[in-house]
Design a protein around this motif. Structure first.
Motif, PDB file in Angstrom:
ATOM      1  N   ARG A 144       0.793  -1.170   0.067  1.00  0.00           N
ATOM      2  CA  ARG A 144      -0.023  -0.267  -0.076  1.00  0.00           C
ATOM      3  C   ARG A 144       0.710   1.101  -0.151  1.00  0.00           C
ATOM      4  O   ARG A 144       2.250   1.353   0.359  1.00  0.00           O
ATOM      5  N   ILE A 145       0.478   2.433  -0.853  1.00  0.00           N
ATOM      6  CA  ILE A 145       0.887   3.416  -0.673  1.00  0.00           C
ATOM      7  C   ILE A 145      -0.088   4.963  -0.260  1.00  0.00           C
ATOM      8  O   ILE A 145      -0.928   5.252  -0.627  1.00  0.00           O
ATOM      9  N   ILE A 146       0.667   5.660   0.766  1.00  0.00           N
ATOM     10  CA  ILE A 146       0.642   6.405   1.622  1.00  0.00           C
ATOM     11  C   ILE A 146       0.800   7.237   1.843  1.00  0.00           C
ATOM     12  O   ILE A 146       2.152   7.840   1.879  1.00  0.00           O
ATOM     13  N   GLU A 159      -4.622   8.154  -8.084  1.00  0.00           N
ATOM     14  CA  GLU A 159      -4.460   7.184  -8.528  1.00  0.00           C
ATOM     15  C   GLU A 159      -4.754   6.482  -9.396  1.00  0.00           C
ATOM     16  O   GLU A 159      -3.882   5.238  -9.359  1.00  0.00           O
ATOM     17  N   ASP A 164      -2.084   4.726  -2.489  1.00  0.00           N
ATOM     18  CA  ASP A 164      -3.881   4.107  -1.801  1.00  0.00           C
ATOM     19  C   ASP A 164      -4.484   4.611  -1.142  1.00  0.00           C
ATOM     20  O   ASP A 164      -6.099   5.576  -0.286  1.00  0.00           O
ATOM     21  N   ARG A 165      -3.905   6.016   0.099  1.00  0.00           N
ATOM     22  CA  ARG A 165      -4.689   7.219   0.947  1.00  0.00           C
ATOM     23  C   ARG A 165      -3.752   8.204   0.996  1.00  0.00           C
ATOM     24  O   ARG A 165      -2.393   8.042   0.806  1.00  0.00           O
TER      25      ARG A 165
END
Length: 87
Positions: free
Chosen positions: A2-4, A54, A59-60
């Protein structure tokens, strides 16, 4: 994985009045460094920003809360809450 992005500054009213958020100066500085500003950088549109987030697979996105103060002006958090609801 996940990438934040923990400290995004989307093109919303909460960041437009910060003394370091001058779009023309930011674009000129980026180009002087040999970087190519993205469509979202040039348009300063929230939809373009969200599209790039996106497309990058993020992801966030965390948006820093704003604080009104005499020294830097600042803004209230209404624009931050509205941007979070724009998902």
């Amino acid at each position: 994985m996940r990438i934040i992005d923990a400290r995004a500054r989307p093109p919303i009213a909460a960041f437009r009045h910060d003394p370091y958020a001058n779009l023309a100066e930011t674009l000129a500085d980026s180009e002087a460094r040999g970087w190519s500003p993205t469509r979202a950088n040039r348009s300063a549109a929230l939809d373009d920003f969200l599209g790039e987030v996106e497309a990058a697979g993020v992801d966030r996105v965390g948006i820093p809360a704003r604080v009104e103060n005499e020294m830097y002006g600042g803004a209230d958090n209404g624009a931050v809450l509205a941007a979070c609801a724009a998902e």
